[in-house]
Design a protein around this motif. Structure first.
Motif, PDB file in Angstrom:
ATOM      1  N   ALA A   1      81.165   8.578 108.957  1.00 29.57           N
ATOM      2  CA  ALA A   1      80.573   9.107 110.175  1.00 29.57           C
ATOM      3  C   ALA A   1      79.228   8.454 110.419  1.00 29.57           C
ATOM      4  O   ALA A   1      78.581   7.947 109.492  1.00 29.57           O
ATOM      5  CB  ALA A   1      80.414  10.618 110.072  1.00 29.57           C
ATOM      6  N   ALA A   2      78.811   8.490 111.672  1.00 32.70           N
ATOM      7  CA  ALA A   2      77.542   7.888 112.071  1.00 32.70           C
ATOM      8  C   ALA A   2      76.820   8.814 113.046  1.00 32.70           C
ATOM      9  O   ALA A   2      77.452   9.549 113.812  1.00 32.70           O
ATOM     10  CB  ALA A   2      77.780   6.526 112.729  1.00 32.70           C
ATOM     11  N   ASP A   3      75.503   8.749 112.986  1.00 33.71           N
ATOM     12  CA  ASP A   3      74.710   9.541 113.920  1.00 33.71           C
ATOM     13  C   ASP A   3      73.358   8.882 114.111  1.00 33.71           C
ATOM     14  O   ASP A   3      72.790   8.341 113.176  1.00 33.71           O
ATOM     15  CB  ASP A   3      74.529  10.968 113.400  1.00 33.71           C
ATOM     16  N   ILE A   4      72.829   8.974 115.308  1.00 32.33           N
ATOM     17  CA  ILE A   4      71.544   8.351 115.599  1.00 32.33           C
ATOM     18  C   ILE A   4      70.424   9.049 114.841  1.00 32.33           C
ATOM     19  O   ILE A   4      69.406   8.427 114.534  1.00 32.33           O
ATOM     20  CB  ILE A   4      71.284   8.351 117.119  1.00 32.33           C
ATOM     21  N   TRP A   5      70.621  10.316 114.509  1.00 29.22           N
ATOM     22  CA  TRP A   5      69.600  11.044 113.763  1.00 29.22           C
ATOM     23  C   TRP A   5      70.060  11.322 112.320  1.00 29.22           C
ATOM     24  O   TRP A   5      69.402  10.903 111.388  1.00 29.22           O
ATOM     25  CB  TRP A   5      69.258  12.376 114.457  1.00 29.22           C
ATOM     26  N   GLY A   6      71.144  12.049 112.159  1.00 29.17           N
ATOM     27  CA  GLY A   6      71.658  12.351 110.830  1.00 29.17           C
ATOM     28  C   GLY A   6      70.620  12.975 109.917  1.00 29.17           C
ATOM     29  O   GLY A   6      70.439  12.549 108.779  1.00 29.17           O
TER      30      GLY A   6
END
Length: 123
Positions: free
Chosen positions: A97-102
């Motif tokens: 998974a990927a996220d700009i914030w995470g």
């Protein structure tokens, strides 16, 4: 179009090793936190390991510490999870998974998901 494609799962005996890969496309990978999550039958999806975008800081769930290693190669747009000393309890579908914030290694924090790769550890 953003896409995440996992590979490397399979059937392995207890004590064995596997290396999962996740190729990401449509991302500027330097800007994204990345993670590995897993879901066993009848259980909720959980965070396994995550790695930040800016400083490469890593987080591991307690049950995999010392056995799993997360790494990223931004030039190759690829995320890895080296899994050693595998146990039957590690059996699950594994997702990247990927996220700009995470900000946390939690399912609710990640916006972009792959389709998963199955890991089965036999006793």
């Amino acid at each position: 179009q953003r896409q995440l494609v996992e590979s490397g799962g399979g059937l392995v005996q207890s004590g064995g090793s596997l290396r999962l890969s996740c190729v990401l496309s449509g991302f500027s990978l330097d800007d994204y936190a990345l993670g590995w999550f897993r879901q066993a039958p009848g259980k909720e999806r959980e965070g396994v390991s995550c790695i930040s975008s800016h400083d490469g800081a890593t987080w591991y769930t307690d049950s995999v510490k010392g056995r799993f290693t997360i790494s990223r190669d931004n030039a190759m747009n690829t995320l890895y999870l080296q899994m050693n000393s595998l146990k039957p309890d590690d059996t699950a579908e594994y997702y990247c998974a990927a996220d700009i914030w995470g900000r946390r290694c939690a399912v609710s924090e990640y916006d972009y998901w792959g389709q998963g790769t199955q890991v089965t550890v036999s006793s």
